[in-house]
Structures are given as structure tokens and as C-alpha cells.
Design an enzyme around this catalytic site. Structure first.
Site, PDB file in Angstrom:
ATOM      1  N   PHE A  61      49.778 -17.537 -53.920  1.00 43.41           N
ATOM      2  CA  PHE A  61      50.473 -17.265 -52.662  1.00 43.41           C
ATOM      3  C   PHE A  61      51.924 -16.891 -52.934  1.00 43.41           C
ATOM      4  CE2 PHE A  61      52.516 -18.287 -48.620  1.00 43.41           C
ATOM      5  CZ  PHE A  61      51.660 -17.642 -47.738  1.00 43.41           C
ATOM      6  N   VAL A  62      52.348 -15.727 -52.428  1.00 42.53           N
ATOM      7  CA  VAL A  62      53.711 -15.259 -52.687  1.00 42.53           C
ATOM      8  C   VAL A  62      54.496 -15.078 -51.383  1.00 42.53           C
ATOM      9  CG1 VAL A  62      53.123 -14.122 -54.866  1.00 42.53           C
ATOM     10  CG2 VAL A  62      52.969 -12.824 -52.723  1.00 42.53           C
ATOM     11  N   ASP A  85      44.782  -9.379 -49.654  1.00 45.73           N
ATOM     12  CA  ASP A  85      44.303 -10.608 -50.288  1.00 45.73           C
ATOM     13  C   ASP A  85      42.779 -10.528 -50.339  1.00 45.73           C
ATOM     14  OD1 ASP A  85      43.944 -13.199 -51.134  1.00 45.73           O
ATOM     15  OD2 ASP A  85      44.921 -14.147 -49.445  1.00 45.73           O
ATOM     16  N   ARG A 113      60.781 -14.413 -45.354  1.00 44.51           N
ATOM     17  CA  ARG A 113      60.578 -12.960 -45.245  1.00 44.51           C
ATOM     18  C   ARG A 113      61.803 -12.192 -45.729  1.00 44.51           C
ATOM     19  NH1 ARG A 113      55.988 -11.987 -42.092  1.00 44.51           N
ATOM     20  NH2 ARG A 113      55.705 -13.400 -40.343  1.00 44.51           N
ATOM     21  N   ASP A 169      55.816 -14.060 -45.551  1.00 41.45           N
ATOM     22  CA  ASP A 169      56.347 -15.359 -45.098  1.00 41.45           C
ATOM     23  C   ASP A 169      55.490 -16.525 -45.541  1.00 41.45           C
ATOM     24  OD1 ASP A 169      54.125 -14.775 -43.283  1.00 41.45           O
ATOM     25  OD2 ASP A 169      54.833 -16.501 -42.153  1.00 41.45           O
TER      26      ASP A 169
HETATM   27  P1  5GP Z   1      43.452 -10.688 -46.131  1.00 38.77           P
HETATM   28  O1  5GP Z   1      42.694 -10.456 -44.867  1.00 38.77           O
HETATM   29  O2  5GP Z   1      43.488  -9.484 -47.040  1.00 38.77           O
HETATM   30  O3  5GP Z   1      42.953 -11.905 -46.832  1.00 38.77           O
HETATM   31  O4  5GP Z   1      44.933 -11.093 -45.728  1.00 38.77           O
HETATM   32  C1  5GP Z   1      45.891 -10.163 -45.400  1.00 38.77           C
HETATM   33  C2  5GP Z   1      47.094 -10.823 -44.777  1.00 38.77           C
HETATM   34  O5  5GP Z   1      47.228 -12.199 -45.174  1.00 38.77           O
HETATM   35  C3  5GP Z   1      48.367 -10.159 -45.234  1.00 38.77           C
HETATM   36  O6  5GP Z   1      48.712  -9.070 -44.425  1.00 38.77           O
HETATM   37  C4  5GP Z   1      49.365 -11.292 -45.163  1.00 38.77           C
HETATM   38  O7  5GP Z   1      49.874 -11.399 -43.862  1.00 38.77           O
HETATM   39  C5  5GP Z   1      48.548 -12.522 -45.464  1.00 38.77           C
HETATM   40  N1  5GP Z   1      48.642 -12.890 -46.900  1.00 38.77           N
HETATM   41  C6  5GP Z   1      47.704 -12.729 -47.854  1.00 38.77           C
HETATM   42  N2  5GP Z   1      48.134 -13.171 -49.049  1.00 38.77           N
HETATM   43  C7  5GP Z   1      49.388 -13.613 -48.858  1.00 38.77           C
HETATM   44  C8  5GP Z   1      50.390 -14.169 -49.729  1.00 38.77           C
HETATM   45  O8  5GP Z   1      50.221 -14.346 -50.950  1.00 38.77           O
HETATM   46  N3  5GP Z   1      51.570 -14.495 -49.155  1.00 38.77           N
HETATM   47  C9  5GP Z   1      51.825 -14.316 -47.838  1.00 38.77           C
HETATM   48  N4  5GP Z   1      53.019 -14.669 -47.393  1.00 38.77           N
HETATM   49  N5  5GP Z   1      50.915 -13.793 -46.984  1.00 38.77           N
HETATM   50  C10 5GP Z   1      49.719 -13.430 -47.485  1.00 38.77           C
END
Ligand code: 5GP
Length: 186
Positions: free
Chosen positions: A159-160, A110, A172, A166
Site C-alpha cells: 500500500f502506497v 491494484d 495526497r 491517500d
Molecule cells: P482496484 O480496483 O484496482 O483494486 O483499486 C483501484 C483504486 O484503489 C485506486 O484508484 C486507488 O484509489 C485505490 N488503491 C489501490 N491501491 C492503492 C494503494 O496502494 N494506495 C492507495 N492510497 N490507494 C490505492
């Protein structure tokens, strides 16, 4: 079949972005690419719990190379949908990375904040090589550049859930990947 599919929780979902068949097809392509790139070398796949559980198991079974696996758990999201930027190691690796060919297996990137932290941490442990495979990536949300070698799908900045991803520890086990209706999390 007793597994959850999009029809069982249809009232919670907005759009199905990828079906389980599309995901399986893409995983097979990425696995074949990794096999080719790492020919003759053994790979250590490092999964990030809990989200990467599904992609880890499917990717591994689609590969022909010898692979080992290990797991890390880090905190990023709580029950919300915003990246906190705070990374805490909840479970460390059980194997030594020295001289190993490591591929970090992620469910989704993300902002990139979690992975960026993790990559620095893993690089300091002396692997022979270190790359990233992520099933999903949101290019529009990137706040930090992380060099990702293998990407399943680039997706819009929403958000997916499903395929390991989850919301508040639910969804999940959904085989497809979908967006949730805003009413579920607002
Ligand atoms: P980042 O540090 O890249 O922002 O976030 C990474 C983590 O955030 C991912 O491993 C995941 O656990 C969670 N995450 C980010 N985007 C999403 C999303 O769209 N859906 C879900 N369920 N988790 C997300």
C-alpha cells in the site's frame, strides 16, 4: 515552501519508492509517447477522482497535443487498504464520449476491478478510441486483466501513499510516493 514533502511526515513513512523528480521524469516520457501516438488527434483525458488529480495535471502540462479533460468519481476504497470490488459511480462525466479519443487517467491499478468496470461503462458510450494511462500498477495484485497502454511504474504489492494517493484522506499532498509504516493503519 509550504508543501508537504517526505521529510515533514517522515515518522509515518517506511520507504520512499519514487521521488517527485523521478515521477516528473517518467511523466514527461509518457506524455511524449502519447503525443507521438495521437499526433493530429485531440484527446479527452478522463480522470478518476480523487487520486488522479496530480497525475492529470502534470500529464496534461507535459503534453504538446490539444487535450480536454473530464472527471469521474467512483467509490472503491473506504478508509481501509483492501479493494472491496464494489464500484459505485459518485460523479459521472459531463461530456459526450461519442467519436472522441479517450484516455482514462488513473493513479493506481491494484486488483483492476474498479477500472475493469469503468472501461465497460465508458466503452458503451461510443468513443472513437479508449485507452488507459496509469501512474502506478501492481502486477502481482491483478485479479482481472485490464489492457493498459501507458504505465508510469510497476510497483510491488504494498500500500502506497503520496502524489494523489491517500490513506484515510491524508498524504495526497506528499510529493513523493512512499509506503506507510504498518503502525499507521493497523
Ligand atoms: P482496484 O480496483 O484496482 O483494486 O483499486 C483501484 C483504486 O484503489 C485506486 O484508484 C486507488 O484509489 C485505490 N488503491 C489501490 N491501491 C492503492 C494503494 O496502494 N494506495 C492507495 N492510497 N490507494 C490505492
Amino acid at each position: 515552501m509550504t508543501s508537504v514533502d517526505a521529510r515533514d511526515i517522515a515518522e509515518d513513512l517506511e520507504d520512499v519508492l519514487f521521488t517527485s523528480d523521478q515521477i516528473a521524469e517518467r511523466i514527461a516520457q509518457v506524455a511524449a509517447q502519447i503525443d507521438q501516438d495521437y499526433e493530429g488527434r485531440e484527446i479527452l483525458l478522463v480522470g478518476v477522482l480523487n487520486g488522479a488529480v496530480m497525475v492529470m495535471s502534470d500529464l496534461q502540462r507535459a503534453m504538446r497535443s490539444h487535450v480536454q479533460m473530464d472527471w469521474m468519481a467512483v467509490s472503491s476504497y473506504g478508509a481501509g487498504t483492501q479493494s472491496s470490488g464494489v464500484v459505485r459511480i459518485l460523479k459521472d462525466l459531463s461530456q459526450d464520449l461519442k467519436g472522441r479519443h479517450v484516455i482514462v487517467v488513473e493513479d493506481i491499478i491494484d486488483t483492476g476491478l474498479t477500472l475493469s468496470y469503468l472501461m465497460n461503462y465508458l466503452a458503451s458510450r461510443g468513443p472513437a478510441s479508449l485507452e488507459i494511462m496509469t501512474m502506478f500498477r501492481k502486477p502481482e495484485a491483478a485479479r482481472i486483466e485490464v489492457p493498459v497502454k501507458y504505465v508510469g511504474f510497476d510497483i510491488p504489492n504494498s500500500f502506497v501513499v503520496g502524489y494523489g494517493l491517500d490513506y484515510a484522506d491524508r498524504y495526497r499532498n506528499l510529493r513523493d510516493v512512499a509506503t506507510l509504516k504498518p503502525s499507521i493503519y493497523s
